[in-house]
Design a protein around this motif. Sequence first.
Motif, PDB file in Angstrom:
ATOM      1  N   ALA A   8       0.831  -1.210   0.000  1.00 15.67           N
ATOM      2  CA  ALA A   8       0.000   0.000   0.000  1.00 15.67           C
ATOM      3  C   ALA A   8       0.863   1.256   0.000  1.00 15.67           C
ATOM      4  CB  ALA A   8      -0.935  -0.003   1.211  1.00 15.67           C
ATOM      5  N   GLU A   9       1.928   1.267   0.778  1.00 20.47           N
ATOM      6  CA  GLU A   9       2.826   2.431   0.825  1.00 20.47           C
ATOM      7  C   GLU A   9       3.531   2.640  -0.513  1.00 20.47           C
ATOM      8  OE1 GLU A   9       4.090   2.411   5.540  1.00 20.47           O
ATOM      9  OE2 GLU A   9       5.007   0.947   4.178  1.00 20.47           O
ATOM     10  N   LEU A  10       3.946   1.558  -1.146  1.00 20.98           N
ATOM     11  CA  LEU A  10       4.580   1.664  -2.464  1.00 20.98           C
ATOM     12  C   LEU A  10       3.609   2.214  -3.499  1.00 20.98           C
ATOM     13  CD1 LEU A  10       6.599  -1.672  -2.567  1.00 20.98           C
ATOM     14  CD2 LEU A  10       7.568   0.644  -2.520  1.00 20.98           C
ATOM     15  N   ALA A  11       2.380   1.713  -3.494  1.00 24.04           N
ATOM     16  CA  ALA A  11       1.372   2.178  -4.454  1.00 24.04           C
ATOM     17  C   ALA A  11       1.070   3.658  -4.243  1.00 24.04           C
ATOM     18  CB  ALA A  11       0.101   1.341  -4.328  1.00 24.04           C
ATOM     19  N   GLU A  12       0.956   4.074  -2.993  1.00 19.47           N
ATOM     20  CA  GLU A  12       0.686   5.481  -2.696  1.00 19.47           C
ATOM     21  C   GLU A  12       1.854   6.357  -3.145  1.00 19.47           C
ATOM     22  OE1 GLU A  12      -0.031   8.395   1.143  1.00 19.47           O
ATOM     23  OE2 GLU A  12      -0.544   6.274   1.329  1.00 19.47           O
ATOM     24  N   PHE A  13       3.079   5.923  -2.880  1.00 15.12           N
ATOM     25  CA  PHE A  13       4.254   6.685  -3.313  1.00 15.12           C
ATOM     26  C   PHE A  13       4.282   6.820  -4.831  1.00 15.12           C
ATOM     27  CE2 PHE A  13       8.539   6.802  -4.993  1.00 15.12           C
ATOM     28  CZ  PHE A  13       9.036   7.944  -4.385  1.00 15.12           C
ATOM     29  N   LEU A  14       4.040   5.728  -5.534  1.00 11.01           N
ATOM     30  CA  LEU A  14       4.068   5.760  -6.999  1.00 11.01           C
ATOM     31  C   LEU A  14       3.023   6.738  -7.534  1.00 11.01           C
ATOM     32  CD1 LEU A  14       5.436   4.497  -9.508  1.00 11.01           C
ATOM     33  CD2 LEU A  14       3.601   2.807  -9.511  1.00 11.01           C
ATOM     34  N   ASP A  15       1.821   6.699  -6.978  1.00  8.74           N
ATOM     35  CA  ASP A  15       0.758   7.609  -7.418  1.00  8.74           C
ATOM     36  C   ASP A  15       1.118   9.074  -7.172  1.00  8.74           C
ATOM     37  OD1 ASP A  15      -0.799   5.513  -8.288  1.00  8.74           O
ATOM     38  OD2 ASP A  15      -2.186   5.574  -6.585  1.00  8.74           O
ATOM     39  N   GLN A  16       1.768   9.354  -6.033  1.00  7.28           N
ATOM     40  CA  GLN A  16       2.113  10.734  -5.703  1.00  7.28           C
ATOM     41  C   GLN A  16       3.329  11.227  -6.479  1.00  7.28           C
ATOM     42  OE1 GLN A  16       2.483  10.910  -1.445  1.00  7.28           O
ATOM     43  NE2 GLN A  16       0.283  10.725  -1.112  1.00  7.28           N
ATOM     44  N   ALA A  17       4.370  10.402  -6.585  1.00  6.10           N
ATOM     45  CA  ALA A  17       5.616  10.830  -7.234  1.00  6.10           C
ATOM     46  C   ALA A  17       5.521  10.787  -8.753  1.00  6.10           C
ATOM     47  CB  ALA A  17       6.787   9.962  -6.756  1.00  6.10           C
ATOM     48  N   PHE A  18       4.687   9.890  -9.298  1.00  4.45           N
ATOM     49  CA  PHE A  18       4.574   9.709 -10.744  1.00  4.45           C
ATOM     50  C   PHE A  18       3.104   9.669 -11.155  1.00  4.45           C
ATOM     51  CE2 PHE A  18       8.553   7.801  -9.353  1.00  4.45           C
ATOM     52  CZ  PHE A  18       9.463   8.455 -10.167  1.00  4.45           C
ATOM     53  N   PRO A  19       2.393  10.786 -11.005  1.00  4.59           N
ATOM     54  CA  PRO A  19       0.959  10.789 -11.313  1.00  4.59           C
ATOM     55  C   PRO A  19       0.659  10.470 -12.774  1.00  4.59           C
ATOM     56  CG  PRO A  19       1.755  13.029 -10.979  1.00  4.59           C
ATOM     57  CD  PRO A  19       2.874  12.100 -10.579  1.00  4.59           C
ATOM     58  N   GLN A  20       1.636  10.626 -13.646  1.00  6.41           N
ATOM     59  CA  GLN A  20       1.428  10.350 -15.066  1.00  6.41           C
ATOM     60  C   GLN A  20       1.182   8.865 -15.348  1.00  6.41           C
ATOM     61  OE1 GLN A  20       4.214  11.430 -13.600  1.00  6.41           O
ATOM     62  NE2 GLN A  20       6.049  10.713 -14.629  1.00  6.41           N
ATOM     63  N   VAL A  21       1.523   7.981 -14.423  1.00  6.69           N
ATOM     64  CA  VAL A  21       1.283   6.550 -14.630  1.00  6.69           C
ATOM     65  C   VAL A  21       0.266   5.991 -13.628  1.00  6.69           C
ATOM     66  CG1 VAL A  21       3.522   6.133 -15.717  1.00  6.69           C
ATOM     67  CG2 VAL A  21       3.274   5.802 -13.240  1.00  6.69           C
ATOM     68  N   LYS A  22      -0.451   6.889 -12.947  1.00  2.21           N
ATOM     69  CA  LYS A  22      -1.434   6.442 -11.953  1.00  2.21           C
ATOM     70  C   LYS A  22      -2.442   5.492 -12.602  1.00  2.21           C
ATOM     71  CE  LYS A  22      -4.468   8.032  -8.333  1.00  2.21           C
ATOM     72  NZ  LYS A  22      -4.818   9.165  -7.495  1.00  2.21           N
ATOM     73  N   GLY A  23      -2.631   4.347 -11.984  1.00  5.66           N
ATOM     74  CA  GLY A  23      -3.564   3.356 -12.487  1.00  5.66           C
ATOM     75  C   GLY A  23      -2.968   2.373 -13.479  1.00  5.66           C
ATOM     76  N   ASP A  24      -1.742   2.623 -13.927  1.00  9.87           N
ATOM     77  CA  ASP A  24      -1.115   1.719 -14.895  1.00  9.87           C
ATOM     78  C   ASP A  24      -0.547   0.460 -14.244  1.00  9.87           C
ATOM     79  OD1 ASP A  24      -1.693   3.425 -16.963  1.00  9.87           O
ATOM     80  OD2 ASP A  24       0.387   3.987 -17.378  1.00  9.87           O
ATOM     81  N   PHE A  25      -0.118   0.563 -12.981  1.00 10.19           N
ATOM     82  CA  PHE A  25       0.586  -0.545 -12.336  1.00 10.19           C
ATOM     83  C   PHE A  25      -0.092  -0.927 -11.032  1.00 10.19           C
ATOM     84  CE2 PHE A  25       3.653   1.916 -14.789  1.00 10.19           C
ATOM     85  CZ  PHE A  25       4.173   0.931 -15.616  1.00 10.19           C
ATOM     86  N   ALA A  26      -0.053  -2.227 -10.706  1.00  8.10           N
ATOM     87  CA  ALA A  26      -0.576  -2.732  -9.436  1.00  8.10           C
ATOM     88  C   ALA A  26       0.418  -3.740  -8.881  1.00  8.10           C
ATOM     89  CB  ALA A  26      -1.933  -3.391  -9.647  1.00  8.10           C
ATOM     90  N   ILE A  27       0.672  -3.664  -7.595  1.00  7.25           N
ATOM     91  CA  ILE A  27       1.588  -4.599  -6.948  1.00  7.25           C
ATOM     92  C   ILE A  27       0.764  -5.790  -6.470  1.00  7.25           C
ATOM     93  CG2 ILE A  27       3.257  -4.935  -5.093  1.00  7.25           C
ATOM     94  CD1 ILE A  27       3.660  -1.805  -5.257  1.00  7.25           C
TER      95      ILE A  27
END
Length: 139
Positions: A8-27
């Motif tokens: 969950a922390e990794l997903a939140e970081f990815l969404d915040q730091a790289f909003p251009q790929v939000k929703g593209d990746f799931a762990i």
Amino acid sequence: MGLVMDRAELAEFLDQAFPQVKGDFAIDALDEDELVVRLCVAERHLRPGGTVSGPNIFALADVGIYMAILARLGPVALAVTTNASIDFMRKPVAGVDLVARVRLLKLGRVLAVGEALMFSDGDTRPVARASMTYSIPPK
């Protein structure tokens, strides 16, 4: 070195730091030995012929290895790819998510080396294999 960030922390970081790929990746999974990450395939990821494009396969490997590093170091946004090698082995199955199984081979103070083996979801035959090195910024 144990895990310092969970899925969950990794997903939140990815969404915040790289909003251009939000929703593209799931762990899908994370433990001490492996991270499993999915490219949630959409129309924008496809090349002519309906299969996932090479740049998107590369992005899956890059994001996966980056997330595996962050899971052990914490949110180090400025860790950057310094070397990459990718072998494309077969065409991905059309219309299916891609899944990468990621392992870190070395995690040092300055460099991290990881590998990703990528598959069409539900298929045991690898689509691509990537090896990447990342530079870790000083603390």
